[in-house]
Design a protein around this motif. Structure first.
Motif, short mmCIF file in Angstrom:
data_model
loop_
_atom_site.label_atom_id
_atom_site.label_comp_id
_atom_site.label_asym_id
_atom_site.label_seq_id
_atom_site.Cartn_x
_atom_site.Cartn_y
_atom_site.Cartn_z
N TRP A 63 -3.60 -6.22 -1.73
CA TRP A 63 -3.84 -5.45 -0.50
C TRP A 63 -5.32 -5.04 -0.46
O TRP A 63 -5.85 -4.54 -1.44
CB TRP A 63 -2.96 -4.20 -0.48
CG TRP A 63 -3.02 -3.46 0.82
CD1 TRP A 63 -4.00 -2.61 1.24
CD2 TRP A 63 -2.09 -3.53 1.90
NE1 TRP A 63 -3.74 -2.13 2.49
CE2 TRP A 63 -2.57 -2.68 2.93
CE3 TRP A 63 -0.88 -4.20 2.09
CZ2 TRP A 63 -1.89 -2.50 4.13
CZ3 TRP A 63 -0.20 -4.02 3.29
CH2 TRP A 63 -0.70 -3.18 4.30
N ARG A 121 0.86 -1.18 0.00
CA ARG A 121 0.00 0.00 0.00
C ARG A 121 0.90 1.23 0.00
O ARG A 121 1.71 1.42 0.89
CB ARG A 121 -0.89 -0.01 1.26
CG ARG A 121 -1.80 1.21 1.44
CD ARG A 121 -2.60 0.98 2.73
NE ARG A 121 -3.56 2.04 2.99
CZ ARG A 121 -3.34 3.09 3.77
NH1 ARG A 121 -2.13 3.24 4.35
NH2 ARG A 121 -4.27 4.00 3.98
N ARG A 139 -2.88 0.52 -4.15
CA ARG A 139 -2.83 -0.83 -3.56
C ARG A 139 -2.35 -1.82 -4.60
O ARG A 139 -2.78 -1.77 -5.75
CB ARG A 139 -4.20 -1.24 -3.04
CG ARG A 139 -4.77 -0.28 -1.98
CD ARG A 139 -6.18 -0.69 -1.59
NE ARG A 139 -6.75 0.25 -0.63
CZ ARG A 139 -7.38 1.37 -0.97
NH1 ARG A 139 -7.51 1.69 -2.25
NH2 ARG A 139 -7.86 2.16 -0.04
#
Length: 307
Positions: A305, A291, A301
């Motif tokens: 994530w 991130r 992301r």
């Protein structure tokens, strides 16, 4: 700084200040509600004290400072050999983005004492800082360490994560519990996890975007930031992540970078390198769960994530 969002049933915690940040230990056991947090904290404190004595850049009596002053091969303790070995491995794996020879550059920038001691002190006049020596000039053969004359090693990019991994593993092994050890932005876990995993809130500051993630047993998380450790004067705000190619703080392409991995050392190696790599960070991180937050608080992301 990542935080344990909710304390699971059967868990207890202890925390204290260390190394200019907050250490937190969360202990989990399905066997009983009684907490082993006090015993776990004592183990973690002992591990951190040993690491500090071995490799602190801010202690004249540390083993690392003595090795840097020697100017010749010296036999070091197994702990320092492991710490230096981890730093050199990180340098090799990141093509020098994470380089332990930046100690002199950090001192030149004013980061010459524990970060907590920088707060409120007069800012020294600006110092011209040159590119750092190459990490490949450092030699480690078994326990024999050679640091070239004039080179000051700084293991800050790896030692804290190394310590978190080591402390978590020791707590789980000796107490037979699940444990999460958080040292500022570095989180390591060991032993069994609560149902659904360790729930961690990832957020650098109160006004930053946040994200809750669940870490399975044995997973780790690291966050590197260009805003959490800053110092300087009006017109020149410095941060602690140095680009080894310039000897200056890395350009603020990213406000923070967070990565989940199987060890905190690996996660922190990637987050630090990503800050240094700047626009090349996504390619560096590849499929790692990560991130990245920009200075304007946009969030990127990668690697699955969660949103």
């Amino acid at each position: 700084m990542p935080l344990v969002e909710t304390l699971p049933v059967g868990a207890d915690t202890a925390q204290w200040n260390v190394w200019g940040t907050v250490a937190r230990v969360v202990v989990f056991s399905r066997a009983a509600a009684a907490s082993a947090a006090g015993e776990a904290a004592a183990i973690v404190r002992a591990e951190l004290a040993a690491v500090d004595e071995a490799c602190s850049r801010f202690r004249e009596d540390s083993e690392l400072r003595a090795a840097c002053r020697a100017g010749r091969p010296v036999v070091v303790t197994p702990l320092l050999a492991a710490l230096v070995g981890a730093a050199l491995t990180a340098a090799r794996e990141t093509a020098g983005d994470v380089d332990p020879t930046v100690g002199g550059a950090l001192c030149g920038l004013g980061y010459d004492r524990d970060f907590a001691a920088l707060t409120g002190r007069p800012v020294a006049p600006a110092v011209r800082v040159f590119p750092t020596p190459d990490w490949r000039s450092v030699r480690l053969r078994g326990r024999e360490l050679t640091v070239p004359d004039g080179v000051l090693l700084d293991l800050g990019a790896t030692a804290k994560a190394f310590a978190a991994d080591r402390a978590a593993a020791r707590v789980a092994r000796e107490l037979g519990v699940g444990v999460l050890v958080a040292l500022g932005g570095d989180i390591a876990t060991a032993g069994p996890a609560p149902d659904g995993g360790w729930r961690v809130l990832v957020r650098d500051g109160p006004e930053d975007p946040s994200c809750a993630v669940r870490l399975p047993a044995g997973a780790a998380l690291a966050t590197s930031s260009t805003v959490s450790r800053t110092w300087g004067r009006p017109g020149e705000l410095l941060h602690h992540i140095v680009d080894p190619r310039t000897g200056r703080p890395a350009t603020r392409v990213w406000r923070t970078v967070s990565v989940a991995a199987t060890s905190c050392l690996r996660a922190n190696t990637l987050t630090t390198a990503a800050i240094v790599r700047g626009h090349g960070a996504p390619a560096l991180l590849g499929r790692a769960p990560s991130r990245l937050v920009t200075p304007s608080l946009e969030v990127l992301r990668r690697g699955g994530w969660p949103s």
